[in-house]
Design a protein around this motif. Structure first.
Motif: not given
Length: 80
Positions: A40-44
């Motif tokens: 999971g990661m923030a959208e860049v």
């Protein structure tokens, strides 16, 4: 629904047919003992095209690239 979407994506990307099984939340086992782990990661909001254009224009891209990648690009004079 997310699990089905991930399994479809694995089939599409890796061409694996019938060899993907959910192992646990966020982890799937491939035939042949391989694993895929969901991270999971923030959208860049940065595209590779934007980075290449910035490099071609001599802009600082250190905030957009991993430091090792930025060093490699600089060392090999890529995209200039």
């Amino acid at each position: 629904a997310q699990q089905a979407t991930m399994l479809e994506a694995v089939h599409d990307v890796f061409g694996v047919q019938g060899g993907v099984t959910p192992e646990r939340e966020g982890c799937w086992q491939l035939a042949g003992n391989g694993h895929i782990h969901e991270l999971g990661m923030a959208e860049v909001a940065i595209s590779s095209s934007h980075i290449r254009q910035a490099l071609a224009g001599g802009e600082d891209v250190s905030a957009m690239l991993d430091p090792q990648v930025a060093a490699y690009v600089k060392e090999h004079c890529l995209y200039r």
